[in-house]
Design a protein around this motif. Structure first.
Motif, PDB file in Angstrom:
ATOM      1  N   UNK A 329      10.103  -0.583  29.755  1.00 53.62           N
ATOM      2  CA  UNK A 329       9.704   0.642  28.986  1.00 53.62           C
ATOM      3  C   UNK A 329      10.951   1.152  28.285  1.00 53.62           C
ATOM      4  N   UNK A 330      11.116   1.002  27.152  1.00 55.49           N
ATOM      5  CA  UNK A 330      12.250   1.782  26.297  1.00 55.49           C
ATOM      6  C   UNK A 330      12.026   2.959  26.097  1.00 55.49           C
ATOM      7  N   UNK A 331      13.098   4.025  26.224  1.00 60.55           N
ATOM      8  CA  UNK A 331      13.030   5.342  26.130  1.00 60.55           C
ATOM      9  C   UNK A 331      12.715   5.641  24.677  1.00 60.55           C
ATOM     10  N   UNK A 332      12.791   6.970  24.133  1.00 61.18           N
ATOM     11  CA  UNK A 332      13.015   7.360  22.790  1.00 61.18           C
ATOM     12  C   UNK A 332      14.396   7.093  22.557  1.00 61.18           C
ATOM     13  N   UNK A 333      14.664   6.383  21.503  1.00 59.94           N
ATOM     14  CA  UNK A 333      15.940   5.793  20.964  1.00 59.94           C
ATOM     15  C   UNK A 333      16.541   6.499  19.697  1.00 59.94           C
ATOM     16  N   UNK A 334      17.550   7.390  19.809  1.00 61.36           N
ATOM     17  CA  UNK A 334      18.393   7.947  18.791  1.00 61.36           C
ATOM     18  C   UNK A 334      19.030   6.969  18.213  1.00 61.36           C
ATOM     19  N   UNK A 335      19.152   6.887  16.747  1.00 63.78           N
ATOM     20  CA  UNK A 335      20.348   5.955  16.118  1.00 63.78           C
ATOM     21  C   UNK A 335      20.973   6.831  14.780  1.00 63.78           C
ATOM     22  N   UNK A 336      22.018   6.479  14.546  1.00 62.11           N
ATOM     23  CA  UNK A 336      22.821   7.229  13.563  1.00 62.11           C
ATOM     24  C   UNK A 336      23.845   6.065  12.863  1.00 62.11           C
ATOM     25  N   UNK A 337      23.626   6.420  11.489  1.00 61.34           N
ATOM     26  CA  UNK A 337      24.953   6.011  10.670  1.00 61.34           C
ATOM     27  C   UNK A 337      25.969   6.824  10.379  1.00 61.34           C
ATOM     28  N   UNK A 338      27.220   6.370  10.899  1.00 59.65           N
ATOM     29  CA  UNK A 338      28.355   7.471  11.120  1.00 59.65           C
ATOM     30  C   UNK A 338      29.118   7.209   9.540  1.00 59.65           C
ATOM     31  N   UNK A 339      28.221   7.742   8.687  1.00 61.19           N
ATOM     32  CA  UNK A 339      28.808   7.816   7.204  1.00 61.19           C
ATOM     33  C   UNK A 339      29.371   9.253   7.086  1.00 61.19           C
TER      34      UNK A 339
END
Length: 440
Positions: A329-339
């Protein structure tokens, strides 16, 4: 034929996580790696990229503050920066291999399946109770005339001399992050894409803010443009598109990545896969008993990110050692573009629910806070998505967008209310406290 408890094919974040955990047991383990030990992330991906971004961000921040307290902006010395990067990262593959070899057997070479339960490398055949495929992904190369002149992100992240004109094909994470780096160092940058927007999967509003900021810094975008061929001239390259020619010195194919499965010879097995990777069930098992897949080589809906790969490595270790029988069961996943600015998100994308009355979308400008005003950051804002007064999504654009989204992840993942959050947490002012206020 030697038999192991586990064979790990690959040594990137997912496999390395499992390798370290298995080192704490009495299991006999073989780790096979045909590329760089450690995989893409620490060698040609997120680690060196974020290392370079540290200097680039300071340069761009100084430019933003000219006339607001800074009279002369910083400049970037690409050759010096790259030399510093190479000194730090070049030893990593050998060090990673050495660390693994302290507790496990190691083979340097590309593994291939002989049958469902046998792999071969360097002429040696092996079997195991569990075979774990963790070969990750590799950059695409467009099949166009002149494709031999194309470069990938791997090349850019070791580029000792900066070309004058650099063209990127594609508008995802890799393209925009690298375009930000080289443009800050003085290269003339063009970004070409076949669609009408960048960073598909992120909210359109935040992505548009990013494009405008990059354009204001001189980066050229060509939307709805298809690449046709690449021709080498006397002292430059000519990239032909259906919207005209682009003269350049260096072309980066950033059109995406594909799963590293070609060398595995899965056609000799009953392991099923599709264009996105190897098919697994909710225990990460493939269509062959005893064979599993983790990390970016897996075909799944969750984003292909290093923390997700490591999470799968931890889960599969727990499952194979009997510490859990639960499905993953995957947790809440944050993601970002480091622009620059950064774009980040987690949870529900506001674009997907804008017409759904079950959700409420709240936009929070951040430029009025002292922290942002002092940095002359006029672009930053948050978008919060609520359902029944529960925060279910957040997206942000700005210099601190990744941290902003990270700050909201516990609220989404733990499903706590704004009242519960405020009762349990008093954030540092004027950082998160100044942003959140009574918004939750």
């Amino acid at each position: 034929m030697k038999h192991y408890d586990e064979i790990l094919i690959g040594s990137g974040p997912a496999a390395y996580k499992m390798s370290n955990l298995l080192a704490q047991t009495d299991h006999q383990v073989l780790v096979i790696e045909g590329f760089e030990f450690g995989g893409t992330c620490p060698n040609y991906g997120c680690e060196p990229k974020i290392f370079l971004e540290g200097a680039v961000r300071n340069v761009l921040q100084s430019q933003q503050l000219v006339g607001k307290g800074i009279s002369k902006p910083a400049t970037l010395d690409w050759q010096q920066l790259m030399q510093t990067k190479l000194e730090r990262f070049n030893p990593w593959p050998a060090e990673t291999k050495e660390n693994i070899a302290k507790t496990h057997d190691v083979e340097s070479g590309y593994a291939e399946f002989v049958d469902d339960h046998t792999v071969k490398v360097n002429g040696n055949s092996y079997q195991a109770d569990h075979i774990i495929i963790a070969t990750g992904q590799t950059p695409n190369i467009l099949n166009i005339p002149g494709k031999d002149e194309l470069h990938t992100s791997f090349d850019v992240l070791s580029l000792k001399k900066l070309p004058q004109k650099i063209t990127f094909i594609g508008a995802g994470f890799v393209s925009l992050e690298l375009a930000t780096l080289v443009a800050a160092a003085g290269a003339e940058v063009t970004v070409i894409m076949h669609s009408d927007r960048v960073l598909r999967g992120f909210p359109k509003e935040e992505s548009s803010v990013l494009v405008k900021a990059m354009q204001d810094r001189g980066i050229r975008f060509m939307f709805k443009t298809n690449t046709q061929s690449l021709l080498a001239g006397d002292d430059e390259l000519v990239l032909e598109t259906d919207q005209g020619s682009v003269k350049t010195n260096y072309v980066v194919d950033a059109t995406g990545r594909h799963p590293n499965i070609e060398r595995l010879h899965l056609e000799r097995t009953n392991i099923q896969y599709d264009r996105n990777g190897i098919l697994v069930d909710d225990h990460l098992k493939t269509t062959v008993d005893g064979v599993y897949a983790i990390g970016d080589v897996v075909s799944r809906h969750e984003p292909k990110l290093t923390p997700v790969a490591e999470f799968e490595g931890q889960y599969l270790f727990n499952y194979l050692t009997g510490n859990t029988q639960d499905t993953i069961k995957y947790p809440t996943i944050g993601r970002a573009a480091f622009t620059y600015p950064v774009v980040a998100m987690a949870g529900v994308n506001p674009d997907n629910v804008v017409d759904n009355h079950s959700y409420q979308i709240k936009k929070v400008p951040l430029k009025y806070g002292s922290l942002y005003a002092g940095q002359n950051d006029q672009l930053s804002h948050l978008t919060l998505v609520f359902k029944n007064q529960q925060l279910v999504g957040v997206s942000a654009v700005g210099e601190h967008a990744a941290d902003d989204v990270n700050n909201f992840l516990p609220v989404i993942g733990l499903k706590i209310t704004g009242k519960e959050y405020r009762q349990a947490v008093m954030a540092i002012y004027p950082a998160l406290a100044d942003k959140v206020g009574g918004e939750l």
